[in-house]
Design a protein around this motif. Structure first.
Motif, PDB file in Angstrom:
ATOM      1  N   GLY A 166       0.805  -1.211   0.000  1.00 50.63           N
ATOM      2  CA  GLY A 166       0.000   0.000   0.000  1.00 50.63           C
ATOM      3  C   GLY A 166       0.837   1.258   0.000  1.00 50.63           C
ATOM      4  N   GLN A 167       2.124   1.136  -0.271  1.00 46.13           N
ATOM      5  CA  GLN A 167       3.007   2.298  -0.312  1.00 46.13           C
ATOM      6  C   GLN A 167       3.417   2.618  -1.750  1.00 46.13           C
ATOM      7  OE1 GLN A 167       3.532   3.984   2.503  1.00 46.13           O
ATOM      8  NE2 GLN A 167       2.224   2.451   3.459  1.00 46.13           N
ATOM      9  N   GLY A 168       2.686   2.052  -2.718  1.00 49.60           N
ATOM     10  CA  GLY A 168       3.035   2.254  -4.115  1.00 49.60           C
ATOM     11  C   GLY A 168       2.495   3.575  -4.646  1.00 49.60           C
ATOM     12  N   GLU A 169       2.314   3.661  -5.982  1.00 44.65           N
ATOM     13  CA  GLU A 169       1.877   4.888  -6.632  1.00 44.65           C
ATOM     14  C   GLU A 169       0.486   5.297  -6.145  1.00 44.65           C
ATOM     15  OE1 GLU A 169       3.019   2.272  -8.038  1.00 44.65           O
ATOM     16  OE2 GLU A 169       4.673   2.743  -9.406  1.00 44.65           O
ATOM     17  N   ARG A 170       0.247   6.617  -6.161  1.00 45.57           N
ATOM     18  CA  ARG A 170      -1.045   7.146  -5.704  1.00 45.57           C
ATOM     19  C   ARG A 170      -1.943   7.365  -6.922  1.00 45.57           C
ATOM     20  NH1 ARG A 170      -3.527  12.082  -4.351  1.00 45.57           N
ATOM     21  NH2 ARG A 170      -1.740  13.245  -5.152  1.00 45.57           N
ATOM     22  N   ILE A 171      -3.171   6.873  -6.828  1.00 48.75           N
ATOM     23  CA  ILE A 171      -4.154   6.983  -7.912  1.00 48.75           C
ATOM     24  C   ILE A 171      -5.322   7.825  -7.413  1.00 48.75           C
ATOM     25  CG2 ILE A 171      -5.766   5.734  -9.398  1.00 48.75           C
ATOM     26  CD1 ILE A 171      -3.889   3.356  -9.276  1.00 48.75           C
ATOM     27  N   LEU A 172      -5.728   8.789  -8.235  1.00 45.14           N
ATOM     28  CA  LEU A 172      -6.926   9.589  -7.953  1.00 45.14           C
ATOM     29  C   LEU A 172      -8.081   8.979  -8.734  1.00 45.14           C
ATOM     30  CD1 LEU A 172      -8.316  12.074  -6.721  1.00 45.14           C
ATOM     31  CD2 LEU A 172      -7.570  13.388  -8.722  1.00 45.14           C
ATOM     32  N   LEU A 173      -9.098   8.529  -8.014  1.00 44.88           N
ATOM     33  CA  LEU A 173     -10.248   7.850  -8.615  1.00 44.88           C
ATOM     34  C   LEU A 173     -11.470   8.758  -8.540  1.00 44.88           C
ATOM     35  CD1 LEU A 173     -11.773   5.321  -9.705  1.00 44.88           C
ATOM     36  CD2 LEU A 173     -12.042   4.607  -7.319  1.00 44.88           C
ATOM     37  N   ASP A 219     -21.008   2.715  -5.131  1.00 44.36           N
ATOM     38  CA  ASP A 219     -20.647   1.299  -5.110  1.00 44.36           C
ATOM     39  C   ASP A 219     -19.451   1.026  -6.005  1.00 44.36           C
ATOM     40  OD1 ASP A 219     -22.457   0.384  -3.262  1.00 44.36           O
ATOM     41  OD2 ASP A 219     -24.028  -0.033  -4.739  1.00 44.36           O
ATOM     42  N   MET A 220     -19.467   1.584  -7.227  1.00 43.65           N
ATOM     43  CA  MET A 220     -18.354   1.376  -8.134  1.00 43.65           C
ATOM     44  C   MET A 220     -17.093   2.032  -7.602  1.00 43.65           C
ATOM     45  SD  MET A 220     -17.408  -0.118 -10.857  1.00 43.65           S
ATOM     46  CE  MET A 220     -18.940  -0.553 -11.641  1.00 43.65           C
ATOM     47  N   ARG A 221     -17.256   3.202  -7.007  1.00 48.17           N
ATOM     48  CA  ARG A 221     -16.115   3.916  -6.437  1.00 48.17           C
ATOM     49  C   ARG A 221     -15.457   3.088  -5.324  1.00 48.17           C
ATOM     50  NH1 ARG A 221     -18.702   8.330  -5.541  1.00 48.17           N
ATOM     51  NH2 ARG A 221     -19.004   8.114  -3.281  1.00 48.17           N
ATOM     52  N   GLY A 222     -16.283   2.549  -4.436  1.00 49.00           N
ATOM     53  CA  GLY A 222     -15.738   1.746  -3.350  1.00 49.00           C
ATOM     54  C   GLY A 222     -15.136   0.440  -3.837  1.00 49.00           C
ATOM     55  N   VAL A 257      -5.046   5.047  -2.903  1.00 50.42           N
ATOM     56  CA  VAL A 257      -6.209   5.524  -3.665  1.00 50.42           C
ATOM     57  C   VAL A 257      -6.859   6.693  -2.934  1.00 50.42           C
ATOM     58  CG1 VAL A 257      -8.439   4.934  -4.670  1.00 50.42           C
ATOM     59  CG2 VAL A 257      -6.620   3.216  -4.589  1.00 50.42           C
ATOM     60  N   GLN A 258      -7.101   7.768  -3.699  1.00 54.20           N
ATOM     61  CA  GLN A 258      -7.922   8.876  -3.214  1.00 54.20           C
ATOM     62  C   GLN A 258      -9.182   8.912  -4.085  1.00 54.20           C
ATOM     63  OE1 GLN A 258      -6.151  12.763  -3.457  1.00 54.20           O
ATOM     64  NE2 GLN A 258      -7.936  13.807  -2.568  1.00 54.20           N
ATOM     65  N   ALA A 259     -10.361   8.704  -3.489  1.00 58.84           N
ATOM     66  CA  ALA A 259     -11.615   8.609  -4.235  1.00 58.84           C
ATOM     67  C   ALA A 259     -12.431   9.885  -4.071  1.00 58.84           C
ATOM     68  CB  ALA A 259     -12.415   7.404  -3.763  1.00 58.84           C
ATOM     69  N   PRO A 280      -1.426  13.291  -8.511  1.00 59.78           N
ATOM     70  CA  PRO A 280      -1.135  11.867  -8.316  1.00 59.78           C
ATOM     71  C   PRO A 280      -0.301  11.335  -9.475  1.00 59.78           C
ATOM     72  CG  PRO A 280      -3.306  12.119  -9.235  1.00 59.78           C
ATOM     73  CD  PRO A 280      -2.760  13.511  -9.063  1.00 59.78           C
ATOM     74  N   GLU A 281       0.047  10.066  -9.401  1.00 67.17           N
ATOM     75  CA  GLU A 281       0.740   9.435 -10.522  1.00 67.17           C
ATOM     76  C   GLU A 281      -0.224   9.124 -11.665  1.00 67.17           C
ATOM     77  OE1 GLU A 281       3.567   9.490  -7.451  1.00 67.17           O
ATOM     78  OE2 GLU A 281       1.536   8.706  -7.383  1.00 67.17           O
ATOM     79  N   LEU A 282      -1.507   8.945 -11.358  1.00 70.52           N
ATOM     80  CA  LEU A 282      -2.486   8.567 -12.376  1.00 70.52           C
ATOM     81  C   LEU A 282      -3.873   9.002 -11.927  1.00 70.52           C
ATOM     82  CD1 LEU A 282      -3.325   6.872 -14.951  1.00 70.52           C
ATOM     83  CD2 LEU A 282      -3.652   4.960 -13.384  1.00 70.52           C
ATOM     84  N   ILE A 283      -4.699   9.374 -12.915  1.00 67.20           N
ATOM     85  CA  ILE A 283      -6.115   9.669 -12.648  1.00 67.20           C
ATOM     86  C   ILE A 283      -6.963   8.643 -13.388  1.00 67.20           C
ATOM     87  CG2 ILE A 283      -8.013  11.292 -13.036  1.00 67.20           C
ATOM     88  CD1 ILE A 283      -6.139  13.564 -12.595  1.00 67.20           C
ATOM     89  N   LEU A 284      -7.830   7.969 -12.634  1.00 69.34           N
ATOM     90  CA  LEU A 284      -8.865   7.114 -13.215  1.00 69.34           C
ATOM     91  C   LEU A 284     -10.183   7.851 -13.073  1.00 69.34           C
ATOM     92  CD1 LEU A 284      -8.040   3.560 -11.819  1.00 69.34           C
ATOM     93  CD2 LEU A 284      -7.761   4.355 -14.154  1.00 69.34           C
ATOM     94  N   SER A 285     -10.847   8.154 -14.191  1.00 68.57           N
ATOM     95  CA  SER A 285     -12.067   8.972 -14.121  1.00 68.57           C
ATOM     96  C   SER A 285     -13.171   8.365 -14.968  1.00 68.57           C
ATOM     97  CB  SER A 285     -11.788  10.402 -14.603  1.00 68.57           C
ATOM     98  OG  SER A 285     -12.990  11.156 -14.671  1.00 68.57           O
ATOM     99  N   ASP A 286     -14.367   8.366 -14.409  1.00 63.11           N
ATOM    100  CA  ASP A 286     -15.550   8.017 -15.192  1.00 63.11           C
ATOM    101  C   ASP A 286     -15.822   9.145 -16.189  1.00 63.11           C
ATOM    102  OD1 ASP A 286     -17.766   6.765 -16.122  1.00 63.11           O
ATOM    103  OD2 ASP A 286     -19.047   7.228 -14.412  1.00 63.11           O
ATOM    104  N   VAL A 287     -16.457   8.830 -17.313  1.00 60.35           N
ATOM    105  CA  VAL A 287     -16.789   9.871 -18.293  1.00 60.35           C
ATOM    106  C   VAL A 287     -18.011  10.662 -17.851  1.00 60.35           C
ATOM    107  CG1 VAL A 287     -17.570  10.311 -20.647  1.00 60.35           C
ATOM    108  CG2 VAL A 287     -15.738   8.671 -20.234  1.00 60.35           C
TER     109      VAL A 287
END
Length: 785
Positions: free
Chosen positions: A629-636, A642-645, A658-660, A676-683
């Protein structure tokens, strides 16, 4: 003697052809006798007549001998100048039975008379002609006061009368053919309309194209179908036809044909005149295809008229009306076939929805039943399941949500199929509505909304279907909760004369005026509407309208953007069904699911829903720092809690931090505060969607190169093209692969045998520390990470 002679002929010394003819004529051989013996009254009348430019004629003496001026000379046609000085009974033998009595009346009584648009069938050009005149007969008295002659001022009105009559005829043809739905109906209507005026079309035949080069008689009047003039079938050459078919087809204009009487002496009609017709004309019914008319019309020309340009225009305009009617009929037929096809598709869709909904409900029931049993167990025993309890709860919630959607589709299919009837019964609607509305109290409280339920006691029970009323109330409340972010929601039930009013009022975002007419349309959703979530199918309000209609109720809405909306259901009290008639329909399986499912879904729209779900470690003992859990930080960013969790737990279980967040605005703010290192985003998200997130982050230098992955079920080619902006962005259509390729957006991939390597922009660098999965390596869709 010369002076005396010249003075007696001075009244003829005026310019003009008729004055010349009168000077040259030997009047001794006429009923008027030599000019020298004419009375002063006659000389004066002749002087007035010859000097006028208006058509005038004198009928003088007992013989009513004619004297006329230049303007009147065209009236007798070929009888001019023979008619000059002749007795009227001789000149106008064909109409003497009409005008003779009028002359006698004026001569005997001295009273003037006149006629307007008088039909006078004159034989001026070798045949009896239909003519119309506006004229007056005025007495001319001599020196002793006796009537010596008749002074007549004449205007021929034939062209005006015919023009008005033909316009009426064309108007009738247009009106009659406008209602035609087939080509044959159009031809029949046109023939019927034309033959109501046999003065213009004593014979009318209509032929339509049949096959590549033939024509078939579809309507006839004036002659019998199958006779010499009206063959039932005509080939394209027209060799056996009595009309010039080839000439008509080559010129595409009305083509006259004469000499009918000698050729068909016993086949020609004699109505409305006693003379048989002498001419006919053939006119094409034009189509949009050059050289291929729909067919043609055959007109018999009136026996008392001859074919001319005006007659040709009449026939061509009549054929044009038929052509328009046929074209419209073809369009109507095409639309009818299209409507039938759409109706068949709609029926197939209804059958599909009905069958599929039933099929979906069975496995859902089998899935949800065991889940409920699992959740009913002791929480401490959940470890035996080897599945986190929160995952079971997630499956249960979304199974209930899917069941509600399936039930709604099933309701629609039943309504469209006409198999739904409201099984009404007397209901205390006030108490029922209060109970349904109160189920939303917890959701309203957690959302910080003021919630009021004001249902006054009613004077008597209301006849409603309980399950349908439940769906109406819960859908309206769910809709109000979804689009009311602050303020209040109020439910009111009031009594009116003969009806009950249910009103659900909110202080939500409101509905744009241009969208109000479509609010209750099925599957219609307002693009860009701000709400607690973008999820939904656009069928809740449509279902409310359909269910209300089954109770003879109406639903309307008043709304103002930024102020709120008021949905009003006007429900009549209704009457109890007689006997068991209302319940005679076959029993249908219930689609009621209760208020709990609506409320549970509403609670998942709240900002804190699902954020407290504990993270469960499903992996073996960690081997690396990243896996601890000390790896790259992802912004979700995802608005579905439910999908977020769920995605957060998957990523955390894989060692990511993970920051949601729940919408695009929060995602942009969080990225700018701490990239963050990456952003995962819903459209699709409220407030700001995934494309808006890209635009905002690419516009800031701090995040211009930040890797972004957009995730949506709508990630087709068009959506991908929208994401193809400067910067590194991936759009994926698989939510199960949300984190699969995020490293590809950050660093080059060097896996040597990756199937996607020829198309991968990041190939050719260091080999990753972990091999891609077998499915990813063989799928050719990415590097598998």
């Amino acid at each position: 003697m010369t002076t005396q002679k010249d003075s007696r002929l001075a009244f003829l010394d005026v310019p003009g052809e008729m004055a010349r003819l009168m000077r040259e004529k030997d009047w001794a051989d006429t009923p008027l006798g030599p000019v020298q013996g004419w009375s002063s009254a006659l000389r004066s009348a002749v002087s007035i007549c010859l000097g006028s430019r208006f058509p005038m004629v004198l009928y003088w003496g007992e013989a009513r001998a004619l004297i006329y001026n230049d303007a009147w000379s065209p009236v007798p046609g070929r009888k001019h100048p023979w008619a000059l000085g002749r007795p009227a009974a001789e000149v106008w033998a064909e109409i003497w039975d009409i005008i003779g009595p009028m002359f006698d009346h004026v001569m005997s009584t001295g009273e003037a008379t006149w006629s307007e648009d008088q039909l006078l069938p004159l034989n001026r050009y070798g045949y009896v002609e239909e003519c119309y005149f506006y004229y007056s007969y005025s007495p001319v008295r001599g020196e002793n006061g006796d009537v010596e002659g008749i002074f007549t001022a004449v205007t021929e009105t034939t062209l005006r009368v015919l023009s008005e009559r033909r316009e009426r005829l064309l108007r009738e043809v247009s009106e009659q053919t406008s209602q035609a739905r087939t080509a044959q109906e159009a031809c029949t209507a046109a023939v019927n309309a034309l033959t109501t005026m046999p003065e213009e079309a004593p014979v009318c035949l209509a032929y339509l194209r049949e096959g590549p080069s033939g024509y078939r008689l579809v309507a006839s009047a004036g002659v019998a179908a199958g006779s010499d003039l009206a063959p039932v079938q005509v080939d394209g050459s027209g060799a056996a036809a009595p009309w010039p078919l080839q000439t008509m087809l080559s010129t595409a204009r009305a083509t006259p044909m004469g000499g009918l009487a000698p050729r068909y002496p016993d086949s020609l009609p004699r109505a409305p005149w006693p003379e048989p017709i002498e001419e006919a004309a053939i006119v094409p019914i034009q189509s949009a295809r050059a050289g291929e008319p729909h067919g043609f019309l055959v007109f018999g020309i009136s026996a008392r008229r001859r074919y001319d340009a005006a007659y040709g225009t009449l026939l061509e305009r009549a054929a044009a009306h038929v052509s328009t009617a046929i074209n419209n009929a073809e369009v109507y037929e095409a639309e009818r076939r299209r409507a039938e096809q759409l109706a068949e598709l709609d029926r197939a869709k209804t059958v599909f929805f009905s069958n599929a909904s039933h099929e979906f409900r069975t496995p859902l029931t089998l899935m949800l039943g065991p889940l409920e049993d699992m959740l009913a167990r002791d929480p401490d025993a959940s470890g035996d399941l080897r599945v986190p309890r929160e995952d079971i709860e997630l499956v249960g919630r979304n199974g209930q949500r899917l069941l509600r959607l399936v039930n709604t589709l099933l309701d629609f299919s039943r309504i469209e199929a006409g198999s739904v009837r409201a099984n009404v019964e007397p209901v205390d609607l006030s108490a029922c509505t209060i109970e349904l509305a109160r189920s939303f109290e917890m959701a309203m409280e957690r959302a910080g909304l003021t919630f009021r339920v004001v249902c006054e006691p009613l004077s008597r029970p209301v006849m409603v279907d309980r399950q349908m009323w439940e769906k109406i109330v819960l859908n309206l409340l769910s809709n109000a909760f979804k689009y009311t972010l602050s303020g209040h929601i109020e439910v009111r039930l009031t009594e009116r004369v003969g009806a009950v009013l249910l009103q659900v009022e909110d202080s939500g975002v409101g509905i744009p005026p241009e969208e109000l007419p479509r609010v209750f349309d099925r599957f219609h959703r307002i693009e860009g509407q701000v709400g607690r979530t973008h999820e939904g199918t656009g069928i809740g309000l449509a279902l409310v309208k359909d269910l209300a209609a089954l109770h003879d109720a109406t639903v309307d809405v008043q709304s103002q953007v930024g102020v709120g909306s008021v949905f009003t259901v006007t429900l009549p009290f209704g009457t109890a069904p007689a006997g068991d008639g209302a319940r005679a329909e076959p029993a249908l399986s219930s689609t009621a699911i209760g208020a709990e499912t609506f409320v549970a879904e509403a609670l998942r729209w709240l900002p804190d829903a699902g954020t407290e779900t504990p993270v469960v470690d499903l992996t073996p003992e960690p081997e690396t720092e990243r896996e601890q859990g000390q790896g790259e930080r992802i912004l979700l960013a995802d608005d579905n809690s439910d999908m977020r969790g769920y995605v957060a737990r998957l990523l955390q279980a894989s060692g990511y931090r993970v920051q949601a967040v729940e919408d695009g605005i929060q995602a942009v703010q969080a990225a700018l505060d701490d990239p963050p290192e990456l952003i995962l985003s819903d459209v699709m998200m409220p407030n700001l969607d995934g494309f808006g997130v890209i635009q905002a982050l690419r516009a800031d230098a701090r995040t211009a190169e930040l890797p972004i992955i957009l995730l949506s079920a709508r990630a087709g080619r068009r959506r991908r093209s929208r994401a193809s902006k400067p910067g590194r962005t991936i759009i994926s259509s698989s939510r199960s692969a949300r984190a699969s390729c995020w490293r590809a957006s950050k660093a080059r991939c060097g896996w040597p045998d990756c199937a996607a390597k020829p198309r991968c922009a990041w190939a050719g660098t260091t080999k990753p520390s972990r091999r891609p999965s077998r499915n990813a390596r063989g799928s050719g869709t990415g590097c598998g990470r």
